[in-house]
Motif scaffolding. Structure first.
Motif, PDB file in Angstrom:
ATOM      1  N   ARG A  43      -6.398   5.220  -2.370  1.00 17.61           N
ATOM      2  CA  ARG A  43      -6.470   6.514  -3.061  1.00 17.61           C
ATOM      3  C   ARG A  43      -5.899   7.642  -2.202  1.00 17.61           C
ATOM      4  N   ALA A  44      -5.104   7.299  -1.193  1.00 16.45           N
ATOM      5  CA  ALA A  44      -4.491   8.321  -0.339  1.00 16.45           C
ATOM      6  C   ALA A  44      -3.449   9.093  -1.136  1.00 16.45           C
ATOM      7  N   LEU A  45      -3.432  10.400  -0.998  1.00 14.01           N
ATOM      8  CA  LEU A  45      -2.539  11.245  -1.785  1.00 14.01           C
ATOM      9  C   LEU A  45      -1.058  10.875  -1.655  1.00 14.01           C
ATOM     10  N   PRO A  46      -0.565  10.514  -0.456  1.00 19.19           N
ATOM     11  CA  PRO A  46       0.867  10.207  -0.347  1.00 19.19           C
ATOM     12  C   PRO A  46       1.334   9.028  -1.200  1.00 19.19           C
ATOM     13  N   VAL A  47       0.433   8.102  -1.571  1.00 15.53           N
ATOM     14  CA  VAL A  47       0.870   6.924  -2.324  1.00 15.53           C
ATOM     15  C   VAL A  47       0.639   7.074  -3.824  1.00 15.53           C
ATOM     16  N   LEU A  48       0.029   8.179  -4.237  1.00 17.47           N
ATOM     17  CA  LEU A  48      -0.287   8.362  -5.652  1.00 17.47           C
ATOM     18  C   LEU A  48       0.898   8.975  -6.390  1.00 17.47           C
ATOM     19  N   GLY A  49       1.222   8.410  -7.539  1.00 14.97           N
ATOM     20  CA  GLY A  49       2.236   9.000  -8.395  1.00 14.97           C
ATOM     21  C   GLY A  49       3.644   8.476  -8.207  1.00 14.97           C
ATOM     22  N   VAL A  50       3.911   7.725  -7.132  1.00 11.68           N
ATOM     23  CA  VAL A  50       5.278   7.269  -6.885  1.00 11.68           C
ATOM     24  C   VAL A  50       5.260   5.987  -6.063  1.00 11.68           C
ATOM     25  N   GLY A  51       6.230   5.093  -6.323  1.00 12.06           N
ATOM     26  CA  GLY A  51       6.347   3.865  -5.533  1.00 12.06           C
ATOM     27  C   GLY A  51       5.333   2.797  -5.915  1.00 12.06           C
ATOM     28  N   ASN A  52       5.457   1.644  -5.262  1.00 15.09           N
ATOM     29  CA  ASN A  52       4.578   0.505  -5.546  1.00 15.09           C
ATOM     30  C   ASN A  52       3.442   0.355  -4.539  1.00 15.09           C
ATOM     31  N   ASP A  53       3.393   1.240  -3.536  1.00 16.85           N
ATOM     32  CA  ASP A  53       2.434   1.068  -2.458  1.00 16.85           C
ATOM     33  C   ASP A  53       0.996   1.137  -2.954  1.00 16.85           C
ATOM     34  N   GLU A  54       0.724   2.020  -3.903  1.00 18.69           N
ATOM     35  CA  GLU A  54      -0.635   2.133  -4.439  1.00 18.69           C
ATOM     36  C   GLU A  54      -1.065   0.825  -5.081  1.00 18.69           C
ATOM     37  N   TYR A  55      -0.205   0.247  -5.918  1.00 18.80           N
ATOM     38  CA  TYR A  55      -0.529  -1.014  -6.579  1.00 18.80           C
ATOM     39  C   TYR A  55      -0.688  -2.145  -5.557  1.00 18.80           C
ATOM     40  N   ARG A  56       0.188  -2.158  -4.547  1.00 20.18           N
ATOM     41  CA  ARG A  56       0.106  -3.201  -3.526  1.00 20.18           C
ATOM     42  C   ARG A  56      -1.231  -3.131  -2.784  1.00 20.18           C
ATOM     43  N   ARG A  57      -1.683  -1.924  -2.479  1.00 22.79           N
ATOM     44  CA  ARG A  57      -2.960  -1.773  -1.773  1.00 22.79           C
ATOM     45  C   ARG A  57      -4.133  -2.209  -2.648  1.00 22.79           C
ATOM     46  N   VAL A  58      -4.065  -1.924  -3.943  1.00 24.37           N
ATOM     47  CA  VAL A  58      -5.120  -2.355  -4.862  1.00 24.37           C
ATOM     48  C   VAL A  58      -5.162  -3.881  -4.932  1.00 24.37           C
ATOM     49  N   ILE A  59      -3.983  -4.513  -5.025  1.00 21.57           N
ATOM     50  CA  ILE A  59      -3.925  -5.974  -5.100  1.00 21.57           C
ATOM     51  C   ILE A  59      -4.447  -6.599  -3.806  1.00 21.57           C
ATOM     52  N   ASN A  60      -4.006  -6.089  -2.659  1.00 20.50           N
ATOM     53  CA  ASN A  60      -4.460  -6.627  -1.371  1.00 20.50           C
ATOM     54  C   ASN A  60      -5.965  -6.455  -1.192  1.00 20.50           C
ATOM     55  N   SER A  61      -6.489  -5.321  -1.606  1.00 27.30           N
ATOM     56  CA  SER A  61      -7.936  -5.076  -1.493  1.00 27.30           C
ATOM     57  C   SER A  61      -8.721  -6.073  -2.330  1.00 27.30           C
ATOM     58  N   THR A  62      -8.258  -6.294  -3.550  1.00 25.25           N
ATOM     59  CA  THR A  62      -8.960  -7.195  -4.467  1.00 25.25           C
ATOM     60  C   THR A  62      -8.909  -8.641  -3.975  1.00 25.25           C
ATOM     61  N   LEU A  63      -7.724  -9.112  -3.629  1.00 23.78           N
ATOM     62  CA  LEU A  63      -7.596 -10.487  -3.148  1.00 23.78           C
ATOM     63  C   LEU A  63      -8.348 -10.682  -1.839  1.00 23.78           C
ATOM     64  N   GLY A  64      -8.301  -9.681  -0.971  1.00 29.67           N
ATOM     65  CA  GLY A  64      -9.033  -9.765   0.292  1.00 29.67           C
ATOM     66  C   GLY A  64     -10.527  -9.851   0.083  1.00 29.67           C
ATOM     67  N   THR A  65     -11.050  -9.081  -0.864  1.00 23.62           N
ATOM     68  CA  THR A  65     -12.488  -9.095  -1.154  1.00 23.62           C
ATOM     69  C   THR A  65     -12.942 -10.458  -1.638  1.00 23.62           C
ATOM     70  N   PHE A  66     -12.249 -10.994  -2.633  1.00 24.58           N
ATOM     71  CA  PHE A  66     -12.665 -12.284  -3.184  1.00 24.58           C
ATOM     72  C   PHE A  66     -12.400 -13.422  -2.207  1.00 24.58           C
ATOM     73  N   GLY A  67     -11.356 -13.288  -1.395  1.00 25.03           N
ATOM     74  CA  GLY A  67     -11.133 -14.286  -0.354  1.00 25.03           C
ATOM     75  C   GLY A  67     -12.261 -14.286   0.660  1.00 25.03           C
ATOM     76  N   ALA A  68     -12.715 -13.103   1.056  1.00 24.35           N
ATOM     77  CA  ALA A  68     -13.814 -12.988   2.013  1.00 24.35           C
ATOM     78  C   ALA A  68     -15.104 -13.549   1.435  1.00 24.35           C
TER      79      ALA A  68
END
Length: 516
Positions: A111-136
């Motif tokens: 939810r960092a302001l620099p990644v909101l509204g543009v690029g794929n970084d926001e989506y990538r962080r959401v995917i990594n967070s989710t997969l990391g959580t369930f993997g853990a």
């Protein structure tokens, strides 16, 4: 030259000194400072407001997906199963997963302001967070020898991830609309030489979704009072690079963008960052390393010196094996599902003028190979022969021939071109390996003959049915811009990027952007 330490200290002291006894602050200056302070406070406010909305939405999605997984896995009708759902064990498990999930989303700064509204970084962080959580969770359950229902996790993971990405996309579209109205933006000062400011500002004006509003420029002494961009925008020159700190504090800028390389570069940047401490002002550096995507850039600290390494483009290996496998599966599935639509289009073309249904044209593919690209015929049978007659009426970008009202287009052809239905047979080209779903536009041999040396890099990968050129304006693009987009794709390709382009293609086709 950049400011010295003494000059930077002088900047700060000048701004922070109290008026001398009997010294009156001019009313207009006082008003200006109050407006600047209000602007900064407003900027802080929208950032907190947006983050709060995302946090609430993320929390709701996490809770809904976990509760839905419990209900679907265990049911709610049988008394024993209801006990499993609402019993202590799975409430505790759900609470732990929810806490870890939200914590991961926070740690990865999704939810960092620099990644909101543009690029794929926001989506990538959401995917990594989710997969990391369930993997853990899966690893912890295995180590503790605790049997967590696999069906419960198998439902919660895809449902939660899909809803998270969908809600993030909703907020992103909302933010883009707000920024188009001038809201939720960063009040930015751009610093550098006039040429560098023109270049970087031109890119920013083309991408308003980034949220930077350029209210002023600080350039080296010049006779000009404004910086004029090719797009027609102008930026008032409000200072020189030596006076940036003064202007930031007086005018309430919340972002300083360094365009290109500042004079006395590293020293200037270091001292500027020190002087801006405590002002809540972000410092952004626009590198001259253009057309290189973020994932290819890596930083390595060496004795306090940040070294930037740029990963070279790869045109073979596991990534491209996955890309080819995806192409085969998706094209086969598409041909099967869309066969009724294709049959209807073929019948309409045949009934329209009794001519052939398909149009096959030789194009240049990967590494300069030739192949026959298939399309539904949308023009009269002798369209190629009549091209020379219409050459003087070309409305395309010079190298490519385009006419908004091409007389060679048939009645059915106008409809299928408007919605890109004429390109559906290219799924066969994808299936047999001539093309890919996403890639550079497949060129004609006569176009390749006119390529400059660097333009031949477009042929390092398979051409695509769609690509950056199609979702960025299609026929409305200049030749130079089309080439730049294709080369950017060739050197920065990724699976996530392909999925984004496919999603944007659907939107572009529905909106008929640049289609003629």
């Amino acid at each position: 030259m950049g400011p010295t330490v003494e000059q930077s200290r002088h900047f700060t002291e000048t701004i922070e000194r109290e008026p001398a006894a009997g010294e009156a602050t001019p009313p207009q200056d006082e008003v200006r400072k109050q407006l600047a302070a209000g602007q900064v406070e407003a900027e802080r406010g929208w950032g907190k407001s947006l983050k709060t909305r995302l946090l609430l939405t993320d929390s709701a999605v996490v809770l809904i997906s976990l509760l839905l997984a419990q209900a679907l896995r265990f049911g709610v009708s049988d008394e024993e199963l209801v006990g499993s759902v609402f019993g202590d064990a799975y409430w505790i498990i759900s609470a732990i997963i929810a806490g870890l999930w939200l914590l991961a989303l926070m740690i990865t700064q999704s939810r960092a302001l620099p990644v909101l509204g543009v690029g794929n970084d926001e989506y990538r962080r959401v995917i990594n967070s989710t997969l990391g959580t369930f993997g853990a969770v899966a690893i912890a359950a295995m180590l503790l020898k605790y049997d967590v229902a696999r069906g419960y996790l198998a439902i919660a993971l895809p449902v939660g991830l899909t809803l998270l990405l969908a809600t993030r996309h909703f907020w992103r579209r909302w933010l883009v609309r707000q920024r188009a109205k001038g809201r939720f933006t960063h009040r930015a000062l751009i610093v550098g030489s006039i040429s560098d400011v023109e270049f970087v500002a031109g890119k920013i004006f083309k991408s308003p979704q980034t949220g930077y509003r350029l209210h002023g420029a600080a350039v080296r002494p010049s006779q000009e009072t404004v910086v004029t961009i090719d797009s027609g925008h102008t930026i008032p020159i409000v200072a020189t690079p030596d006076c940036v700190v003064d202007v930031v504090k007086e005018e309430g800028y919340d972002t300083v963008i360094i365009a290109g390389t500042a004079a006395n570069g590293h020293r200037y940047l270091k001292e500027l960052s020190w002087a801006l401490e405590g002002t809540n002002t972000a410092l952004v550096v626009a590198s001259k390393l253009v057309d290189v995507a973020g994932p290819r850039i890596h930083w390595k600290p060496v004795e306090g010196l940040p070294l930037m390494s740029v990963e070279m483009p790869q045109y073979e290996g596991a990534k491209f094996t996955w890309k080819r496998a995806t192409d085969v599966f998706a094209s086969a599935f598409g041909l099967l599902v869309l066969s009724p639509v294709m049959l209807a289009v073929a019948l309409a073309i045949k009934l329209d003028d009794r001519g052939p249904v398909f149009f096959k044209q030789e194009r240049v593919g990967i590494q300069g190979s030739r192949f026959g690209m298939m399309k539904f015929r949308s023009m009269v049978v002798d369209a190629e022969a009549r091209l020379r007659e219409l050459a003087a009426q070309n409305e395309g970008n010079g190298t490519l021939f385009k006419m908004k009202k091409d007389p060679r287009i048939t009645r059915v052809g106008g409809f299928i071109r408007k919605y890109s239905l004429d390109e559906l047979p290219q799924l066969w080209n994808v299936l047999i390996g001539d093309m890919s779903l996403v890639g550079p536009r497949p060129p004609l041999a006569r176009e390749v003959a006119e390529y400059e040396q660097h333009t031949h890099r477009r042929l390092l990968v398979r051409p695509g049915i769609t690509g950056l050129w199609q979702v960025s304006g299609r026929s409305d693009l200049s030749w130079e811009e089309s080439v730049r987009l294709d080369l950017y794709y060739v050197e920065n390709w990724s699976l996530a990027g392909d999925l984004t382009i496919i999603a944007r293609t659907v939107k572009a086709v529905v909106a008929k952007d640049g289609a003629y």
